[in-house]
Design an enzyme around this catalytic site. Structure first.
Site, short mmCIF file in Angstrom:
data_model
loop_
_atom_site.label_atom_id
_atom_site.label_comp_id
_atom_site.label_asym_id
_atom_site.label_seq_id
_atom_site.Cartn_x
_atom_site.Cartn_y
_atom_site.Cartn_z
N CYS A 1 68.31 46.04 0.53
CA CYS A 1 68.02 47.41 0.13
C CYS A 1 66.59 47.85 0.46
O CYS A 1 66.37 48.93 1.00
CB CYS A 1 68.26 47.54 -1.38
SG CYS A 1 67.76 49.11 -2.11
N CYS B 1 62.22 45.96 -8.75
CA CYS B 1 62.76 45.86 -7.39
C CYS B 1 62.42 44.50 -6.77
O CYS B 1 63.26 43.88 -6.13
CB CYS B 1 62.21 46.98 -6.52
SG CYS B 1 62.92 48.59 -6.83
N ASP C 1 62.10 63.15 8.93
CA ASP C 1 62.96 64.31 8.76
C ASP C 1 62.96 64.81 7.32
O ASP C 1 63.15 66.00 7.06
CB ASP C 1 64.39 63.95 9.20
CG ASP C 1 65.25 65.17 9.43
OD1 ASP C 1 64.71 66.22 9.82
OD2 ASP C 1 66.48 65.07 9.24
N CYS D 1 58.83 51.76 7.01
CA CYS D 1 59.43 52.76 7.90
C CYS D 1 58.34 53.42 8.72
O CYS D 1 57.25 52.88 8.88
CB CYS D 1 60.24 53.77 7.08
SG CYS D 1 59.25 54.71 5.88
N CYS E 1 64.76 41.84 -7.70
CA CYS E 1 66.18 42.13 -7.55
C CYS E 1 66.83 41.18 -6.53
O CYS E 1 66.27 40.96 -5.45
CB CYS E 1 66.36 43.57 -7.10
SG CYS E 1 68.09 44.04 -6.84
#
Length: 455
Positions: free
Chosen positions: A372, A363, A323, A307, A366
């Site tokens: 996700c 993770c 944010d 991100c 997964c």
């Protein structure tokens, strides 16, 4: 939605086996087959930055019990909490320079951005028109609670083609449970009035709905309310996760959505949409998932591998990583003193964005990781983790670094794998995705639970 790449026939998405025995419960069990094509890396190209400006800072006309931003006022103890013309000019110039797209994405947010008043926006938009280079334009959006929207606001927003995100949590009893004004009064009536005004003036409206204990068991009902009563054809659903300051790594249970209920809520919405509204109603959560099944990166930073492209510019010009990370540790600088493009690409922000991909082994193994990617780092609360298939108590042993909402996401993404593969095949082969509705009905895929008729 336009996607390039190899043409994929609907034959590549086989019809479900044993269609007569694929009801609602059984469809969530089984191996996930996943995307129809391998994820295409961006080869060093990052999405255009998305600027969220807060012209009134954290101030708001409401005091929602679950709001994560109101307490940010403590960061600005001597500030008027009002964005000045100098900061407006700096942030507009920064957005122009940081984006190479024809449409420069720019969102006015809060707190509550309408508190800054119409005159502020008239001047800001006029300034933007003078500043923007030929052949480019600002793609304006605004996230509002709707309380101050009147005829003048609706006319202004329509005239300037501002995409409005309107916050509403569902029917009156759900919405008024926690979305209250400063006097503790429910706000549903005012928000519904704002929705009517915006629709009457032709303003493009998306609804943003937070999911929490008051509505987490009512996914289908909330979806139908937004569609039929509010008239929304663009929905976005956000899970409420409120960290407990008294117990680090834990949540405030009374305010936070239950992970399993979050998965069931999304599945209820998906089933309603799948059997009736494909091509008519657009649910951002489903659009993001569909991108993953098509082998593309979702538009939402929450579901990307990394991100860091959506930065916040506070009223004083301070720029923050996200944010949800407006704090001194994630302050990148100030517009007007440093280039916004430089701050977005600086090592500090790259480190922040890359950290999202640092996931535990559970993770990485997964089957729904492709959809996700660990979701938002803010929800990785080790004190609350209980993974799918784990019988023990939550805690570090269950998987430190795993998202609090893991169980819900795993259930949801597993359950929608088959119809998502069908939809992805339609998109990638240029066929109408709406044909999935007949297919789902014929084979009884994720049949929706409908309300019982009176009498």
């Amino acid at each position: 939605m336009v996607m390039d790449g190899p043409s994929i026939s609907l034959r590549d998405c086989p019809e479900p086996s044993d269609p007569g025995n694929r009801g609602r419960q059984e469809s969530s069990v089984g191996a996930v087959r996943g995307p129809l094509r391998r994820h295409r890396a961006p080869h060093g190209m990052k999405p255009a930055p998305h600027v969220m400006a807060k012209p009134a800072g954290p101030t708001c006309t409401m005091e929602c019990a679950y709001c994560f931003y109101l307490d940010k006022q403590a960061l600005f103890p001597k500030s008027s909490l009002r964005m000045t013309p100098r900061v407006v000019h700096a942030v507009l110039q920064g957005a122009i320079d940081a984006s190479h797209d024809v449409a420069i994405q720019f969102c006015w947010q809060g707190g509550e951005p309408t508190l800054r008043g119409l005159d502020f926006y008239r001047e800001a938009f006029a300034l933007a028109r003078r500043m923007v280079p030929p052949g480019r334009h600002f793609a304006w959006s605004m996230q509002t609670n709707g309380l101050l929207i009147d005829e003048r606001w609706a006319q202004f927003l329509a005239r300037n083609d501002v995409l409005v995100g309107l916050s509403i949590d569902g029917p009156r009893d759900v919405h008024d449970r926690w979305r209250v004004d400063r006097g503790g009064r429910g706000t549903w009536t005012k928000v519904m009035r704002a929705a009517r005004l915006l629709h009457d003036h032709g303003v493009r409206v998306n609804t943003l709905t937070t999911v929490h204990p008051a509505n987490q068991q009512r996914g289908g009902e909330v979806y139908r309310f937004l569609r039929d009563e509010v008239g929304s054809d663009f929905h976005q659903y956000i899970p409420v996760v409120v960290p407990d300051p008294a117990r680090p790594g834990h949540v405030v249970r009374a305010l936070s959505v239950d992970p399993d209920a979050w998965g069931a809520f999304q599945l209820d919405v998906f089933s309603q949409w799948l059997h009736r509204d494909v091509g008519q109603i657009f649910v951002m959560n489903i659009e993001w998932a569909l991108a993953a099944w098509c082998g593309d990166e979702p538009a939402s930073c929450m579901f990307r591998e990394r991100c860091g492209d959506a930065v916040v510019v506070e009223h004083d010009g301070s720029v923050y990583s996200c944010d949800h990370f407006v704090d001194p540790a994630h302050r990148l600088g100030r517009v007007g003193e440093e280039s916004l493009a430089t701050m977005i690409t600086a090592a500090q922000q790259r480190t922040f964005g890359d950290a999202k991909a640092d996931l535990p082994e559970r993770c990485r193994d997964c089957p729904v990781l492709f959809a996700c990617h660990g979701e938002c780092p803010k929800n990785r609360l080790p004190g609350e983790i209980r993974l799918a298939g784990d019988a023990g108590e939550p805690g570090a042993a269950a998987g430190a670094g795993v998202n609090y909402l893991c169980r819900g996401y795993r259930h949801f993404f597993t359950a929608i794998d088959e119809p998502m593969r069908y939809l992805a095949a339609c998109v990638l082969s240029g066929r109408d995705p709406a044909r999935v509705m007949q297919w789902a009905h014929q084979h009884r895929i994720l049949e929706p639970v409908m309300p019982q008729a009176d009498g």
